[in-house]
Motif scaffolding. Structure first.
Motif, PDB file in Angstrom:
ATOM      1  N   VAL A  30      32.143  52.941  38.569  1.00  0.00           N
ATOM      2  CA  VAL A  30      31.001  52.223  39.136  1.00  0.00           C
ATOM      3  C   VAL A  30      31.473  51.209  40.172  1.00  0.00           C
ATOM      4  O   VAL A  30      30.876  51.076  41.241  1.00  0.00           O
ATOM      5  CB  VAL A  30      30.169  51.538  38.029  1.00  0.00           C
ATOM      6  N   GLY A  31      32.572  50.529  39.898  1.00  0.00           N
ATOM      7  CA  GLY A  31      33.110  49.574  40.855  1.00  0.00           C
ATOM      8  C   GLY A  31      33.449  50.223  42.185  1.00  0.00           C
ATOM      9  O   GLY A  31      33.132  49.693  43.250  1.00  0.00           O
ATOM     10  N   ARG A  32      34.076  51.403  42.109  1.00  0.00           N
ATOM     11  CA  ARG A  32      34.435  52.128  43.342  1.00  0.00           C
ATOM     12  C   ARG A  32      33.175  52.503  44.116  1.00  0.00           C
ATOM     13  O   ARG A  32      33.108  52.337  45.336  1.00  0.00           O
ATOM     14  CB  ARG A  32      35.245  53.371  42.990  1.00  0.00           C
ATOM     15  N   GLY A  35      31.539  49.156  45.469  1.00  0.00           N
ATOM     16  CA  GLY A  35      32.356  48.286  46.313  1.00  0.00           C
ATOM     17  C   GLY A  35      32.810  47.002  45.648  1.00  0.00           C
ATOM     18  O   GLY A  35      32.964  45.985  46.326  1.00  0.00           O
ATOM     19  N   VAL A  36      32.996  47.024  44.334  1.00  0.00           N
ATOM     20  CA  VAL A  36      33.502  45.856  43.613  1.00  0.00           C
ATOM     21  C   VAL A  36      34.664  46.297  42.728  1.00  0.00           C
ATOM     22  O   VAL A  36      34.830  47.481  42.447  1.00  0.00           O
ATOM     23  CB  VAL A  36      32.420  45.170  42.739  1.00  0.00           C
ATOM     24  N   GLN A  37      35.469  45.357  42.304  1.00  0.00           N
ATOM     25  CA  GLN A  37      36.581  45.678  41.415  1.00  0.00           C
ATOM     26  C   GLN A  37      36.062  45.860  39.999  1.00  0.00           C
ATOM     27  O   GLN A  37      35.288  45.039  39.492  1.00  0.00           O
ATOM     28  CB  GLN A  37      37.634  44.576  41.457  1.00  0.00           C
ATOM     29  N   GLY A  38      36.506  46.933  39.355  1.00  0.00           N
ATOM     30  CA  GLY A  38      36.059  47.252  38.007  1.00  0.00           C
ATOM     31  C   GLY A  38      36.302  46.146  37.006  1.00  0.00           C
ATOM     32  O   GLY A  38      35.501  45.932  36.089  1.00  0.00           O
ATOM     33  N   GLU A  39      37.399  45.404  37.175  1.00  0.00           N
ATOM     34  CA  GLU A  39      37.702  44.345  36.205  1.00  0.00           C
ATOM     35  C   GLU A  39      36.722  43.176  36.277  1.00  0.00           C
ATOM     36  O   GLU A  39      36.696  42.325  35.396  1.00  0.00           O
ATOM     37  CB  GLU A  39      39.139  43.846  36.358  1.00  0.00           C
ATOM     38  N   HIS A  40      35.901  43.150  37.330  1.00  0.00           N
ATOM     39  CA  HIS A  40      34.901  42.085  37.463  1.00  0.00           C
ATOM     40  C   HIS A  40      33.528  42.518  36.950  1.00  0.00           C
ATOM     41  O   HIS A  40      32.543  41.813  37.151  1.00  0.00           O
ATOM     42  CB  HIS A  40      34.788  41.625  38.915  1.00  0.00           C
ATOM     43  N   LEU A  41      33.470  43.668  36.294  1.00  0.00           N
ATOM     44  CA  LEU A  41      32.210  44.176  35.761  1.00  0.00           C
ATOM     45  C   LEU A  41      32.149  43.996  34.250  1.00  0.00           C
ATOM     46  O   LEU A  41      33.169  44.076  33.568  1.00  0.00           O
ATOM     47  CB  LEU A  41      32.060  45.665  36.091  1.00  0.00           C
TER      48      LEU A  41
END
Length: 76
Positions: A30-32, A35-41
């Protein structure tokens, strides 16, 4: 397997993942796409935040509902 995702209260979308994929893989995918880093989800399911080391299968039953992902933007 198909899971259904809402990202930051947007309209939902289906996402195809491997059977028994981890929550970490869900975040990464989902991050990809968003456009966000997965660790911030954070992944919320049935009102609870799921840990990254959990999988999409619990006690022999696959999750067949919506996952809500909340993202936070990092500055720096």
């Amino acid at each position: 397997m198909i899971v259904y995702v809402r990202f930051n209260s947007s309209h939902g979308f289906p996402l195809e993942l491997e059977e028994g994929a981890s929550i970490a893989k869900l975040k990464e995918t989902v991050g990809r796409l968003q456009g966000v880093q997965g660790e911030h989800l954070r992944v919320i399911f049935a009102g609870r935040e799921l840990r990254s080391d959990s999988t999409l299968q619990v006690r022999g039953r696959l999750f067949r509902s919506w996952f809500t992902l909340k993202g936070s933007q990092c500055t720096g």
